[in-house]
Design a protein around this motif. Structure first.
Motif, PDB file in Angstrom:
ATOM      1  N   ASN A   1       0.796  -1.213   0.000  1.00  0.00           N
ATOM      2  CA  ASN A   1       0.000   0.000   0.000  1.00  0.00           C
ATOM      3  C   ASN A   1       0.833   1.270   0.000  1.00  0.00           C
ATOM      4  O   ASN A   1       0.270   2.378  -0.066  1.00  0.00           O
ATOM      5  CB  ASN A   1      -0.937   0.010   1.215  1.00  0.00           C
ATOM      6  CG  ASN A   1      -1.960  -1.108   1.157  1.00  0.00           C
ATOM      7  OD1 ASN A   1      -2.525  -1.376   0.099  1.00  0.00           O
ATOM      8  ND2 ASN A   1      -2.174  -1.770   2.279  1.00  0.00           N
ATOM      9  N   VAL A   2       2.161   1.139   0.081  1.00  0.00           N
ATOM     10  CA  VAL A   2       3.041   2.315   0.104  1.00  0.00           C
ATOM     11  C   VAL A   2       3.480   2.681  -1.301  1.00  0.00           C
ATOM     12  O   VAL A   2       3.239   3.800  -1.786  1.00  0.00           O
ATOM     13  CB  VAL A   2       4.247   2.079   1.009  1.00  0.00           C
ATOM     14  CG1 VAL A   2       5.189   3.279   0.977  1.00  0.00           C
ATOM     15  CG2 VAL A   2       3.793   1.800   2.440  1.00  0.00           C
ATOM     16  N   ASP A   3       4.154   1.747  -1.994  1.00  0.00           N
ATOM     17  CA  ASP A   3       4.669   2.069  -3.336  1.00  0.00           C
ATOM     18  C   ASP A   3       4.141   1.120  -4.404  1.00  0.00           C
ATOM     19  O   ASP A   3       4.465   1.263  -5.580  1.00  0.00           O
ATOM     20  CB  ASP A   3       6.200   2.051  -3.346  1.00  0.00           C
ATOM     21  CG  ASP A   3       6.782   0.726  -2.882  1.00  0.00           C
ATOM     22  OD1 ASP A   3       6.008  -0.248  -2.745  1.00  0.00           O
ATOM     23  OD2 ASP A   3       8.002   0.665  -2.641  1.00  0.00           O
ATOM     24  N   GLY A   4       3.347   0.140  -4.025  1.00  0.00           N
ATOM     25  CA  GLY A   4       2.766  -0.763  -4.994  1.00  0.00           C
ATOM     26  C   GLY A   4       3.682  -1.852  -5.504  1.00  0.00           C
ATOM     27  O   GLY A   4       3.239  -2.738  -6.238  1.00  0.00           O
ATOM     28  N   ASP A   5       4.953  -1.824  -5.124  1.00  0.00           N
ATOM     29  CA  ASP A   5       5.921  -2.823  -5.594  1.00  0.00           C
ATOM     30  C   ASP A   5       6.335  -3.706  -4.427  1.00  0.00           C
ATOM     31  O   ASP A   5       6.724  -3.202  -3.371  1.00  0.00           O
ATOM     32  CB  ASP A   5       7.144  -2.130  -6.192  1.00  0.00           C
ATOM     33  CG  ASP A   5       8.186  -3.147  -6.656  1.00  0.00           C
ATOM     34  OD1 ASP A   5       7.805  -4.089  -7.380  1.00  0.00           O
ATOM     35  OD2 ASP A   5       9.374  -2.977  -6.289  1.00  0.00           O
TER      36      ASP A   5
END
Length: 360
Positions: free
Chosen positions: A58-62
């Motif tokens: 949920n932070v950077d999607g990776d």
């Protein structure tokens, strides 16, 4: 008849003495526990990395490998910040079916390790301190091999309270057996002064030594006699040459099982029932038993053949010497005499005798 009482004696035994045991060292056990936990964690990391497509960051999607390691650790420790979460049905199934059991397994490993190495040791230390404060007039058994285990079993069958028996041995497996019999146990080297002082050796009623090797047994006798000058010591030695050394070391009684076996064999050669009777005398499960006691006040002046107990007097010990029932010293008992007599045991007063008494 002999077989009957031998089966009865064996039937009363509630343990099987262990001759030799192999224990994993403490640090080896700890290493196995930690290695198992790390292996399980590594397994979960690999599963999460394989199924990383089912995770969402949920932070950077990776979702990187570092994210997988991070998610595995917070998942196993049930921290759960929520920044990385399983979103697909397969990922959630993996969490429920695989990761959750591993989580419990890792938790149990660390809790069990903490219990064994911290809580249990602290509890045993406190319990031993409590036992030590109350130890007095107790029986100390140094060595719980075959001979020591048989001696403890015989003492209990003769009516001794297991709580008054302290067993010292270096084998945890043997001590587990002694503890299951109700005895106090301590894992320690019986030749060390501090260990013998820990069981209050100077306050003991008697000390039984059976280390398995004559040199070790004699060394233990020397140490015990140094710390407890007045406590009776009985020791098992297997070489006839070491009997004198054991007595010089301070043993009051020296038992040679090889010699005793030879006596039984020689007795059987002289008659079919001699060895059976000697076995009866040696065990409380026989029909007769040998008893050693001090003379009673009402027996002073009486001959050895007229004992108040109703037993058959065999020998008296007076002023450090032994006198047989046929010698003139046995014609009048004196204060301070120690009597050895034969009495019928409970097995000697069998059902036939009881029925005959009831009929009379």
């Amino acid at each position: 008849m002999h077989d009957k009482y031998e089966k009865q004696r064996i039937g009363k035994r509630r343990f099987t003495p262990i001759r030799r045991a192999v224990k994993i060292p403490v640090w080896g056990d700890l290493g196995i526990r930690i290695g198992t936990a790390l292996s399980l964690i590594f397994l979960v990391i690999m599963i999460h990395w394989w199924d990383r497509a089912g995770l969402v960051d949920n932070v950077d999607g990776d979702v990187s490998f570092l994210d997988v390691v991070y998610f595995t650790m917070i998942s196993i420790t049930t921290t759960g910040f929520g920044d990385i979460a399983p979103v697909t049905d397969r990922a959630r199934l993996v969490e429920a079916v695989i990761v959750t059991p591993v989580r419990f397994a890792v938790l149990f490993i660390f809790v069990g390790t903490a219990y064994n190495f911290i809580i249990k040791r602290s509890w045993e230390k406190w319990r031993m301190a409590r036992i030590q404060d109350q130890l007095t007039d107790h029986v100390v058994v140094l060595g719980f091999g075959v001979s020591g285990a048989e001696a403890v079993g015989e003492l209990i069958e003769r009516g001794a309270d297991p709580a008054t028996i302290v067993v010292m041995d270096s084998s945890e497996e043997r001590l587990d057996i002694a503890e299951s019999m109700g005895c106090n146990v301590i894992a320690a080297d019986a030749s060390r002064d501090e260990n013998l002082e820990a069981v209050r050796i100077s306050k003991a009623q008697t000390v039984l030594v059976s280390a398995g090797r004559d040199d070790a047994s004699i060394l233990i006798v020397l140490t015990v006699r140094h710390l407890a000058p007045n406590v009776p010591i009985s020791v098992v030695v297997r070489a006839a040459d070491n009997e004198l050394l054991a007595r010089q070391a301070g043993a009051d009684n020296v038992i040679n099982p090889v010699r005793f076996t030879g006596l039984l064999l020689a007795g059987s050669a002289r008659g079919a029932h001699i060895s059976e009777y000697m076995s009866d005398l040696a065990s409380v499960t026989g029909r007769v038993q040998l008893v050693e006691r001090e003379v009673m006040p009402e027996e002073i002046g009486r001959p050895l053949s007229d004992l108040a107990s109703g037993g058959r007097g065999l020998r008296i010990y007076r002023n450090g010497g032994a006198c047989g029932f046929w010698e003139h010293e046995a014609d009048a008992l004196q204060a301070g005499d120690v009597i050895v007599e034969i009495l019928p045991s409970e097995n000697g007063n069998g059902e036939d005798e009881d029925k005959a008494t009831e009929k009379a």
